[in-house]
Design a protein around this motif. Structure first.
Motif, PDB file in Angstrom:
ATOM      1  N   PHE A  38       0.784  -1.236   0.000  1.00 29.10           N
ATOM      2  CA  PHE A  38       0.000   0.000   0.000  1.00 29.10           C
ATOM      3  C   PHE A  38       0.816   1.287   0.000  1.00 29.10           C
ATOM      4  O   PHE A  38       0.430   2.268  -0.652  1.00 29.10           O
ATOM      5  N   PRO A  39       1.948   1.393   0.733  1.00 28.63           N
ATOM      6  CA  PRO A  39       2.673   2.674   0.756  1.00 28.63           C
ATOM      7  C   PRO A  39       2.973   3.246  -0.622  1.00 28.63           C
ATOM      8  O   PRO A  39       3.013   4.473  -0.784  1.00 28.63           O
ATOM      9  N   ALA A  40       3.162   2.395  -1.613  1.00 28.59           N
ATOM     10  CA  ALA A  40       3.409   2.898  -2.969  1.00 28.59           C
ATOM     11  C   ALA A  40       2.193   3.633  -3.522  1.00 28.59           C
ATOM     12  O   ALA A  40       2.332   4.568  -4.325  1.00 28.59           O
ATOM     13  N   ILE A  41       1.000   3.215  -3.099  1.00 33.26           N
ATOM     14  CA  ILE A  41      -0.224   3.875  -3.570  1.00 33.26           C
ATOM     15  C   ILE A  41      -0.345   5.262  -2.969  1.00 33.26           C
ATOM     16  O   ILE A  41      -0.765   6.212  -3.638  1.00 33.26           O
ATOM     17  N   GLN A  42       0.035   5.410  -1.704  1.00 34.20           N
ATOM     18  CA  GLN A  42      -0.008   6.736  -1.085  1.00 34.20           C
ATOM     19  C   GLN A  42       1.124   7.623  -1.592  1.00 34.20           C
ATOM     20  O   GLN A  42       1.016   8.850  -1.551  1.00 34.20           O
ATOM     21  N   ALA A  43       2.183   7.023  -2.097  1.00 36.89           N
ATOM     22  CA  ALA A  43       3.296   7.802  -2.645  1.00 36.89           C
ATOM     23  C   ALA A  43       2.964   8.399  -4.010  1.00 36.89           C
ATOM     24  O   ALA A  43       3.382   9.524  -4.333  1.00 36.89           O
ATOM     25  N   ALA A  44       2.205   7.684  -4.825  1.00 38.64           N
ATOM     26  CA  ALA A  44       2.008   8.056  -6.230  1.00 38.64           C
ATOM     27  C   ALA A  44       1.417   9.447  -6.451  1.00 38.64           C
ATOM     28  O   ALA A  44       1.823  10.139  -7.396  1.00 38.64           O
ATOM     29  N   PRO A  45       0.474   9.937  -5.630  1.00 41.47           N
ATOM     30  CA  PRO A  45      -0.054  11.291  -5.873  1.00 41.47           C
ATOM     31  C   PRO A  45       0.962  12.404  -5.657  1.00 41.47           C
ATOM     32  O   PRO A  45       0.680  13.563  -5.988  1.00 41.47           O
ATOM     33  N   SER A  46       2.136  12.082  -5.119  1.00 43.05           N
ATOM     34  CA  SER A  46       3.186  13.079  -4.935  1.00 43.05           C
ATOM     35  C   SER A  46       3.805  13.519  -6.258  1.00 43.05           C
ATOM     36  O   SER A  46       4.579  14.482  -6.297  1.00 43.05           O
ATOM     37  N   PHE A  47       3.469  12.809  -7.344  1.00 48.91           N
ATOM     38  CA  PHE A  47       4.059  13.087  -8.652  1.00 48.91           C
ATOM     39  C   PHE A  47       2.977  13.552  -9.615  1.00 48.91           C
ATOM     40  O   PHE A  47       1.965  12.866  -9.813  1.00 48.91           O
ATOM     41  N   SER A  48       3.190  14.712 -10.231  1.00 55.39           N
ATOM     42  CA  SER A  48       2.169  15.275 -11.111  1.00 55.39           C
ATOM     43  C   SER A  48       1.882  14.391 -12.312  1.00 55.39           C
ATOM     44  O   SER A  48       0.799  14.473 -12.900  1.00 55.39           O
ATOM     45  N   SER A  49       2.825  13.512 -12.668  1.00 54.74           N
ATOM     46  CA  SER A  49       2.594  12.590 -13.784  1.00 54.74           C
ATOM     47  C   SER A  49       1.479  11.591 -13.497  1.00 54.74           C
ATOM     48  O   SER A  49       0.988  10.925 -14.415  1.00 54.74           O
ATOM     49  N   SER A  50       1.053  11.488 -12.223  1.00 52.24           N
ATOM     50  CA  SER A  50      -0.068  10.614 -11.864  1.00 52.24           C
ATOM     51  C   SER A  50      -1.413  11.226 -12.253  1.00 52.24           C
ATOM     52  O   SER A  50      -2.445  10.561 -12.165  1.00 52.24           O
ATOM     53  N   PHE A  51      -1.395  12.495 -12.680  1.00 55.25           N
ATOM     54  CA  PHE A  51      -2.638  13.204 -12.989  1.00 55.25           C
ATOM     55  C   PHE A  51      -2.541  13.905 -14.345  1.00 55.25           C
ATOM     56  O   PHE A  51      -2.556  15.132 -14.430  1.00 55.25           O
ATOM     57  N   PRO A  52      -2.433  13.138 -15.434  1.00 54.95           N
ATOM     58  CA  PRO A  52      -2.227  13.762 -16.746  1.00 54.95           C
ATOM     59  C   PRO A  52      -3.364  14.680 -17.176  1.00 54.95           C
ATOM     60  O   PRO A  52      -3.123  15.696 -17.827  1.00 54.95           O
ATOM     61  N   ARG A  53      -4.591  14.355 -16.801  1.00 54.60           N
ATOM     62  CA  ARG A  53      -5.716  15.198 -17.219  1.00 54.60           C
ATOM     63  C   ARG A  53      -5.785  16.487 -16.410  1.00 54.60           C
ATOM     64  O   ARG A  53      -6.233  17.512 -16.903  1.00 54.60           O
ATOM     65  N   LEU A  54      -5.327  16.431 -15.174  1.00 54.15           N
ATOM     66  CA  LEU A  54      -5.380  17.616 -14.315  1.00 54.15           C
ATOM     67  C   LEU A  54      -4.326  18.636 -14.701  1.00 54.15           C
ATOM     68  O   LEU A  54      -4.583  19.839 -14.715  1.00 54.15           O
ATOM     69  N   PHE A  55      -3.116  18.142 -15.001  1.00 53.94           N
ATOM     70  CA  PHE A  55      -1.971  19.020 -15.189  1.00 53.94           C
ATOM     71  C   PHE A  55      -1.468  19.048 -16.624  1.00 53.94           C
ATOM     72  O   PHE A  55      -0.307  19.365 -16.869  1.00 53.94           O
ATOM     73  N   LYS A  56      -2.337  18.717 -17.561  1.00 51.74           N
ATOM     74  CA  LYS A  56      -2.009  18.789 -18.989  1.00 51.74           C
ATOM     75  C   LYS A  56      -0.721  18.032 -19.301  1.00 51.74           C
ATOM     76  O   LYS A  56       0.133  18.493 -20.062  1.00 51.74           O
ATOM     77  N   SER A  57      -0.595  16.861 -18.666  1.00 51.76           N
ATOM     78  CA  SER A  57       0.520  15.920 -18.892  1.00 51.76           C
ATOM     79  C   SER A  57       1.880  16.457 -18.460  1.00 51.76           C
ATOM     80  O   SER A  57       2.918  15.906 -18.826  1.00 51.76           O
TER      81      SER A  57
END
Length: 359
Positions: free
Chosen positions: A214-233
């Motif tokens: 699980f810790p990897a799942i909580q880590a992933a939102p720390s990177f903007s690349s996890s949200f391509p639609r939010l941050f225009k890739s």
């Protein structure tokens, strides 16, 4: 264990204070010694110079939770302020583990401060609802955990976050819809060993593989690349994480692997805990209704809980506190009642966040 920020002493039952993401306990009648916790976790104490710098850069008075030391510790906050000074982008990330239908008073603290940060710095915000975590750790079904996530989203929305700058997501739902998010989870999982998570989180051989991964799942939102639609890739937008200090182990781990992933180390700003109603030796918990004041409690329930626990010896002070809590919780109940399922759906739908820093 490899060298780095995650290298800490092994967990021990003899420690005076015990703090991890799931348990907080102190043997001292005065509660957690936060100065010792800063030393143990290797973070940095927030001082007057940092608060003054925030005020000078923003032209606004620092939030009272910062001035009064409720937010007391940080990692790389000076770097975030430098970005702001240079008009460079960053975003906020915080979260909630939905273990019950309603959040309690202690859960409000990071969200109230996060809202101030968002409004003051004019930045996007992502809020992770770790329904997968609560299913793995608690005796609830996965369907219940997901339902709690949507109920908790109502409490968060009721605080007034700007829908154009805020994305709320359930892990269970978002992992299946965003390959980039899952790819980052996989990358973190590959870089962190069992020995490392055992040392950081205290896992042992009897823990499920769900807990260990699980810790990897909580880590992933720390990177903007996890949200391509939010941050225009855009893949390199730095992140600031407001959270209670018991969540810091996740982000020590994240900071150690960030550069190996080609990402930026997240900055973190930590709050203290809101004590349980029975005293300062532990924190409010959603699993113990008698230890917490929930955001759905009625005026009478607030009064009964406060008097039953008797933390404040002077009756006049108790009456002042009761009236204040009734006002705060009462207003929140009214706001929450206005949050519809359609509003929750809008906040939880991935879309470009309208914010001046992301162009």
């Amino acid at each position: 264990m490899k060298s780095g920020e995650t290298e800490l002493p092994e967990y021990s039952s003899s420690d005076e204070d015990f703090v991890d993401p799931w348990h907080v306990a102190s043997k001292s009648a005065t509660g957690i010694d936060y100065d010792k916790l800063i030393t143990k976790f290797g973070s940095q104490k927030i001082d007057d110079n940092l608060i003054t710098k925030i005020e000078n850069l923003t032209g606004k008075r620092a939030h009272h939770l910062l001035r009064r030391g409720v937010f007391f510790s940080m990692r790389d906050m000076h770097g975030i302020l430098t970005l702001y000074e240079q008009k460079q982008p960053f975003y906020l990330y915080t979260g909630r583990g939905p273990s019950s239908e309603a959040m309690h008073l202690g859960h409000l603290i990071p969200f109230i401060f996060t809202k101030w940060l968002q409004e003051t710095f004019d930045v996007p915000l992502v809020i992770q609802l770790t329904d997968d975590e609560k299913f793995i750790w608690n005796d609830i079904t996965v369907e219940e955990a997901n339902r709690y996530a949507h109920e908790n989203a109502k409490d968060i929305i009721a605080l007034g976050f700007d829908i154009n700058k805020t994305f709320i997501f359930s892990d269970i739902e978002y992992i299946s819809s965003c390959p980039e998010f899952y790819m980052n989870i996989c990358k973190v999982q590959k870089l962190v060993t069992y020995s490392q998570v055992k040392g950081i989180f205290g896992f042992d051989v009897s823990d499920s593989i769900g807990k260990i991964s699980f810790p990897a799942i909580q880590a992933a939102p720390s990177f903007s690349s996890s949200f391509p639609r939010l941050f225009k890739s855009k893949k390199d937008i730095p992140c600031l994480i407001p959270c209670a200090i018991d969540q810091d182990p996740y982000f020590r781990m994240t900071r150690d692997v960030a550069q190996k992933l080609g990402g930026v180390k997240p900055a973190v700003i930590h709050s203290t805990f809101v004590p349980a109603l029975q005293g300062v030796q532990t924190k409010m918990s959603a699993s113990d209704p008698n230890a917490s004041i929930f955001l759905t409690d009625t005026d009478e329930e607030i009064r009964i809980k406060d008097y039953a626990c008797g933390v404040l010896a002077r009756e006049q002070l108790q009456e002042i506190l009761i009236k204040l809590l009734q006002k705060i919780i009462g207003k929140h109940r009214q706001n929450r009642a206005l949050v519809t399922k359609e509003m929750v759906k809008q906040y939880m739908t991935p879309r470009n966040l309208e914010c001046s820093i992301v162009t």
